[in-house]
Scaffold this motif. Structure first.
Motif, mmCIF file in Angstrom:
data_model
loop_
_atom_site.group_PDB
_atom_site.id
_atom_site.type_symbol
_atom_site.label_atom_id
_atom_site.label_comp_id
_atom_site.label_asym_id
_atom_site.label_seq_id
_atom_site.Cartn_x
_atom_site.Cartn_y
_atom_site.Cartn_z
ATOM 1 N N GLY A 59 0.812 -1.214 0.000
ATOM 2 C CA GLY A 59 0.000 0.000 0.000
ATOM 3 C C GLY A 59 0.843 1.260 0.000
ATOM 4 O O GLY A 59 0.491 2.253 -0.655
ATOM 5 N N GLU A 60 1.954 1.240 0.740
ATOM 6 C CA GLU A 60 2.867 2.389 0.738
ATOM 7 C C GLU A 60 3.418 2.637 -0.659
ATOM 8 O O GLU A 60 3.505 3.782 -1.119
ATOM 9 C CB GLU A 60 4.021 2.159 1.721
ATOM 10 N N ARG A 61 3.770 1.563 -1.364
ATOM 11 C CA ARG A 61 4.300 1.723 -2.713
ATOM 12 C C ARG A 61 3.231 2.283 -3.649
ATOM 13 O O ARG A 61 3.496 3.142 -4.488
ATOM 14 C CB ARG A 61 4.816 0.383 -3.227
ATOM 15 N N LEU A 62 1.989 1.826 -3.465
ATOM 16 C CA LEU A 62 0.909 2.340 -4.307
ATOM 17 C C LEU A 62 0.693 3.834 -4.061
ATOM 18 O O LEU A 62 0.426 4.592 -5.000
ATOM 19 C CB LEU A 62 -0.387 1.578 -4.047
ATOM 20 N N LEU A 63 0.818 4.267 -2.814
ATOM 21 C CA LEU A 63 0.643 5.691 -2.506
ATOM 22 C C LEU A 63 1.674 6.546 -3.237
ATOM 23 O O LEU A 63 1.384 7.678 -3.617
ATOM 24 C CB LEU A 63 0.747 5.923 -1.000
ATOM 25 N N GLU A 64 2.879 6.016 -3.435
ATOM 26 C CA GLU A 64 3.906 6.768 -4.152
ATOM 27 C C GLU A 64 3.474 7.044 -5.593
ATOM 28 O O GLU A 64 3.800 8.086 -6.162
ATOM 29 C CB GLU A 64 5.221 5.993 -4.145
ATOM 30 N N HIS A 65 2.734 6.107 -6.181
ATOM 31 C CA HIS A 65 2.259 6.274 -7.555
ATOM 32 C C HIS A 65 0.936 7.028 -7.624
ATOM 33 O O HIS A 65 0.647 7.692 -8.625
ATOM 34 C CB HIS A 65 2.056 4.899 -8.215
ATOM 35 N N ALA A 66 0.121 6.916 -6.573
ATOM 36 C CA ALA A 66 -1.266 7.373 -6.648
ATOM 37 C C ALA A 66 -1.375 8.882 -6.827
ATOM 38 O O ALA A 66 -2.193 9.362 -7.634
ATOM 39 C CB ALA A 66 -2.031 6.936 -5.401
ATOM 40 N N GLY A 67 -0.583 9.648 -6.069
ATOM 41 C CA GLY A 67 -0.680 11.101 -6.153
ATOM 42 C C GLY A 67 -0.461 11.623 -7.569
ATOM 43 O O GLY A 67 -1.306 12.336 -8.130
#
Length: 288
Positions: A59-67
């Protein structure tokens, strides 16, 4: 990946709460839970722990891409809407506080302008997503070199002004009598870390190849007067455009002599601006 599911995930992670995310998004808590479950199934990995609500490593890695992904989607929507919309009356200008130099202020129309003073990182996003018609950003650069901006969307930039920079010191500082200062000699001085009101310390480090520039105090605001008051009180030095640093009671502005850097201001816009925005760009380029 469904952007609606991704937006729900980012909101839950930001609030660390399904119920608060549901209130913000206008969904039921059950619907938000279903969004997260569907996204986890799509990606084949758990994204959140439930008690407490917190991102997993995936989930942390996805947050890096999500923004950046969501910003790009918002920017694409704003760009298409901008093309189809009729020209608007008035003008919203997003700007950093130190970008509002005399050349910019003199080019503003006499009425119909809304100024939004924002942190540096937020100005390109405001223009890209259509919440501002134009943006003004500034920073340190070699003469005639463009600024290095975060790539948030296809934006057009124009340089509109360059001016020397000065180190602002309290009047009684041991270096206040110098005719000029070298940035490399100030790496170990006490500095104010004010990324949105002064020229950021990260830019000073980059200009000297990684000097320390350790902050004595961090100011998380955009008011230049508060920043200069902190300098007067002896909390640290700061680097400002010459015009902003000159004439501040209780301080001395000493020119930066090396390296050869300027305070550069750029205007940015998406697509082809029309109406008041196009006129202001024309005036800014003429003033620069």
């Amino acid at each position: 990946m469904d952007p609606h599911l991704l937006r729900s995930y980012v909101t839950v992670a930001r609030h660390a709460s399904f119920s608060q995310a549901a209130r913000e998004l206008g969904y039921t808590q059950s619907a938000v839970s279903q969004h997260i479950a569907a996204l986890e199934q799509d990606l084949g990995a758990p994204l959140l722990t439930r008690r407490p609500v917190a991102p997993t490593p995936a989930g942390e890695r996805l947050l890096e891409h999500a923004g950046p992904l969501l910003l790009r989607l918002d920017a694409a929507r704003a760009d298409v809407v901008r093309l189809a919309a009729a020209p608007r009356h008035g003008l919203t200008l997003a700007t950093t506080p130190t970008a509002l130099g005399s050349a910019v202020l003199g080019a503003l129309p006499p009425a119909g302008v809304t100024l939004r003073v924002l942190p540096r990182a937020e100005v390109p996003a405001a223009v890209a997503t259509g919440t501002a018609d134009l943006g003004l950003v500034d920073g340190l650069a070699a003469p005639s070199d463009p600024l290095r901006l975060t790539d948030v969307a296809p934006l057009t930039t124009h340089g509109v002004a360059e001016e020397p920079v000065s180190v602002l010191l309290p009047a009684g500082h041991p270096l206040a009598g110098r005719p000029g200062l070298r940035l490399g000699d100030l790496c170990d001085a006490r500095w104010l870390d004010a990324p949105d009101a002064a020229l950021p310390l990260a830019q000073l480090r980059a200009a000297t190849g990684g000097g320390a520039f350790r902050p004595a105090l961090r100011y998380e605001g955009t008011d230049v007067r508060t920043l200069t008051a902190l300098t007067v009180a002896g909390h640290g030095l700061t680097l400002l455009p010459r015009a902003a640093a000159t004439g501040v009671p209780g301080t001395v502005a000493v020119p930066l002599t090396a390296p050869r850097l300027v305070h550069r201001t750029e205007v940015l816009h998406g697509g082809s601006p029309g109406g008041a925005a196009a006129e202001l760009v024309r005036r800014l380029l003429g003033a620069g």
